[in-house]
Design an enzyme around this catalytic site. Structure first.
Site, PDB file in Angstrom:
ATOM      1  CB  THR A   1      11.522 -57.991 -34.778  1.00  0.00           C
ATOM      2  OG1 THR A   1      11.395 -57.559 -33.441  1.00  0.00           O
ATOM      3  CG2 THR A   1      12.273 -56.929 -35.581  1.00  0.00           C
TER       4      THR A   1
ATOM      5  CG  HIS B   1      21.849 -54.050 -22.364  1.00  0.00           C
ATOM      6  ND1 HIS B   1      22.528 -54.411 -23.513  1.00  0.00           N
ATOM      7  CD2 HIS B   1      21.110 -55.118 -22.005  1.00  0.00           C
ATOM      8  CE1 HIS B   1      22.212 -55.663 -23.830  1.00  0.00           C
ATOM      9  NE2 HIS B   1      21.353 -56.117 -22.926  1.00  0.00           N
TER      10      HIS B   1
ATOM     11  NE  ARG C   1      13.847 -50.267 -26.578  1.00  0.00           N
ATOM     12  CZ  ARG C   1      14.945 -50.609 -27.214  1.00  0.00           C
ATOM     13  NH1 ARG C   1      15.977 -51.075 -26.538  1.00  0.00           N
ATOM     14  NH2 ARG C   1      15.022 -50.503 -28.524  1.00  0.00           N
TER      15      ARG C   1
ATOM     16  CG  ASP D   1      11.817 -49.120 -29.328  1.00  0.00           C
ATOM     17  OD1 ASP D   1      11.548 -49.248 -28.120  1.00  0.00           O
ATOM     18  OD2 ASP D   1      12.974 -49.013 -29.771  1.00  0.00           O
TER      19      ASP D   1
END
Ligand SMILES: Nc1nc2c(ncn2[C@@H]2O[C@H](COP(=O)(O)OP(=O)(O)OP(=O)(O)O)[C@@H](O)[C@H]2O)c(=O)[nH]1
Ligand SMILES: [Zn+2]
Length: 211
Positions: A114, A51, A128, A126
């Site tokens: 988004t 998460h 990450r 993104d």
């Protein structure tokens, strides 16, 4: 990348008393956490959630996204199984940080989706990384995961980092009028493996804190 284990403690929650393992990422100075329940180092696949931090959804009850609902559902499912792991990675806003996420939300308030909002701010959709899970999994002795996610890039990134993912488990919860558009964009533009019809409604998610 150097991930260092710092300390572990009990963490009682409404669903189970987990063990909380704290790690320091020496390269970024960020703290990451793993919550475990039961015997996870026995070589059998472990039900798990990776998460990414969402302060607004996880702590402030935001209904703009599905993060808080997913966090609660994942902990509940691990508790029901009596065994599992949840990694809480401090990569807020898909890696752009909290203040940039607020900037992105401002653009979304004005009509951007988004992905467009990130791009208008000069970021990829993104940012990450998931390879930091590898040393944490090693520390915990976890051999493989049954991963709760709808995000195919997360599965691919973990597999490419060397993590064995034996199964993908859908995690579709928390649909409400404020996140419907956002969830559609995730499915349409970010490739999440889900349809709005799969979701349970936010109304069905209760946060109960019983002693
Ligand atoms: N930049 C940005 N980040 C967001 C936005 N909404 C949520 N986030 C962040 O997105 C991350 C969660 O990503 P999601 O795509 O919802 O979910 P995921 O973890 O990739 O996929 P799942 O495993 O299926 O939940 C958290 O770090 C949130 O802070 C947004 O509109 N813009
Ligand atoms: Zn969120």
């Amino acid at each position: 990348m150097t991930i260092r284990f710092i300390a572990a403690s009990r963490l009682p929650t409404p669903w189970a008393t987990f063990t909380m393992h704290g790690f320091e990422d020496e390269a970024t100075g960020k703290d990451h956490i793993a919550l475990t329940l039961g015997e996870v180092a026995d070589g059998q696949p472990v039900l798990g959630r990776v998460h990414s931090e969402c302060l607004t959804g996880d702590a402030l009850f935001s209904m703009r996204c599905d993060c808080g609902y997913q966090l609660q559902e994942a902990l509940k499912r691990v508790a029901e199984e009596g065994r599992g792991v949840l990694f809480y990675l401090r990569q807020e806003g898909r890696g752009i940080g909290l203040l940039n996420k607020i900037r992105a939300y401002h653009l979304q308030d004005q009509g951007a989706d988004t992905v467009e909002a990130n791009e208008q701010l000069g970021f990829a959709a993104d940012l990450r990384r998931y390879d930091l899970c590898v040393p944490m999994l090693g520390h915990l002795g976890i051999a493989s995961l049954r991963l709760m996610t709808n995000n195919p890039r997360k599965v691919d990134a973990l597999v490419n980092a060397g993590v064995e993912v034996t199964e993908r488990v859908a995690l579709t919860t928390g649909l409400n009028p404020h996140n419907e558009q956002y969830l559609s964009t995730k499915a349409g533009k970010l490739g999440h493996m889900m349809a709005l019809g799969d979701f349970t409604q936010a109304d069905d998610v209760d946060i109960e804190r019983k002693p």
